[in-house]
Design a protein around this motif. Structure first.
Motif, PDB file in Angstrom:
ATOM      1  N   ILE A  58       0.830  -1.202   0.000  1.00 17.45           N
ATOM      2  CA  ILE A  58       0.000   0.000   0.000  1.00 17.45           C
ATOM      3  C   ILE A  58       0.864   1.251   0.000  1.00 17.45           C
ATOM      4  CG2 ILE A  58      -1.613   1.346   1.423  1.00 17.45           C
ATOM      5  CD1 ILE A  58      -2.974  -1.337   2.109  1.00 17.45           C
ATOM      6  N   SER A  59       1.967   1.219   0.724  1.00 18.06           N
ATOM      7  CA  SER A  59       2.877   2.357   0.752  1.00 18.06           C
ATOM      8  C   SER A  59       3.435   2.661  -0.646  1.00 18.06           C
ATOM      9  CB  SER A  59       4.021   2.078   1.733  1.00 18.06           C
ATOM     10  OG  SER A  59       4.954   3.136   1.715  1.00 18.06           O
ATOM     11  N   TYR A  61       2.156   1.622  -3.614  1.00 12.00           N
ATOM     12  CA  TYR A  61       1.050   2.025  -4.486  1.00 12.00           C
ATOM     13  C   TYR A  61       0.641   3.475  -4.223  1.00 12.00           C
ATOM     14  CZ  TYR A  61       0.087  -2.758  -6.176  1.00 12.00           C
ATOM     15  OH  TYR A  61       0.156  -4.005  -6.768  1.00 12.00           O
ATOM     16  N   THR A  62       0.613   3.858  -2.946  1.00 10.26           N
ATOM     17  CA  THR A  62       0.254   5.233  -2.593  1.00 10.26           C
ATOM     18  C   THR A  62       1.267   6.218  -3.152  1.00 10.26           C
ATOM     19  OG1 THR A  62      -0.874   4.496  -0.582  1.00 10.26           O
ATOM     20  CG2 THR A  62      -0.220   6.813  -0.667  1.00 10.26           C
ATOM     21  N   LYS A  63       2.537   5.875  -3.047  1.00  7.32           N
ATOM     22  CA  LYS A  63       3.581   6.763  -3.582  1.00  7.32           C
ATOM     23  C   LYS A  63       3.407   6.943  -5.084  1.00  7.32           C
ATOM     24  CE  LYS A  63       8.520   7.616  -3.609  1.00  7.32           C
ATOM     25  NZ  LYS A  63       9.815   7.266  -3.054  1.00  7.32           N
ATOM     26  N   ASP A  66       0.243   9.000  -5.833  1.00  5.31           N
ATOM     27  CA  ASP A  66       0.499  10.419  -5.587  1.00  5.31           C
ATOM     28  C   ASP A  66       1.272  11.067  -6.731  1.00  5.31           C
ATOM     29  OD1 ASP A  66      -0.872  10.252  -3.202  1.00  5.31           O
ATOM     30  OD2 ASP A  66       0.937  10.178  -1.947  1.00  5.31           O
ATOM     31  N   GLN A  73      -3.527   3.974  -8.589  1.00  7.28           N
ATOM     32  CA  GLN A  73      -4.775   4.510  -8.052  1.00  7.28           C
ATOM     33  C   GLN A  73      -5.868   3.446  -8.113  1.00  7.28           C
ATOM     34  OE1 GLN A  73      -5.068   7.913 -10.603  1.00  7.28           O
ATOM     35  NE2 GLN A  73      -3.697   9.147  -9.337  1.00  7.28           N
ATOM     36  N   LEU A  76      -5.118   0.612  -5.496  1.00 14.33           N
ATOM     37  CA  LEU A  76      -5.482   1.042  -4.141  1.00 14.33           C
ATOM     38  C   LEU A  76      -6.995   1.035  -3.956  1.00 14.33           C
ATOM     39  CD1 LEU A  76      -2.982   3.959  -3.565  1.00 14.33           C
ATOM     40  CD2 LEU A  76      -3.124   1.855  -2.221  1.00 14.33           C
TER      41      LEU A  76
END
Length: 91
Positions: A58-59, A61-63, A66, A73, A76
């Motif tokens: 998740i970290s 994918y989030t990066k 963003d 996106q 997630l």
């Protein structure tokens, strides 16, 4: 397209070394390479070659999300929607 998938298909030419894969993806990730970030998320989400680590996935994918990566996106959104990997929060 995932680089990991291409690597699996071409594995017949070199031996698989997931430690090297992660090492080089992490180097590229530190320089902002979105493909490397997404692939690290995929590796940790699937846990096929390493211990599954959803927090790391998740970290990553989030990066990438963003950085406006649409695949991350989507991944997630799917993770949060399905609630199979983490608790679903509909509120």
């Amino acid at each position: 397209m995932f680089i990991v998938n291409n690597w699996e298909n071409e594995n017949k030419y070199i031996s698989r070394d997931i430690k090297k894969v992660i090492h080089y993806f992490e180097l590229a990730e530190k320089q902002g390479c979105i493909d490397a970030i997404v692939n690290l998320g995929y590796i940790y989400e699937k846990g096929e070659y390493v211990s599954r680590d959803i927090s790391k996935s998740i970290s990553y994918y989030t990066k990438a999300a963003d950085l406006n990566d649409t695949l991350s996106q989507y991944k997630l959104g799917k993770i949060y929607y399905e609630g199979n990997i983490i608790d679903q929060d509909i509120n």
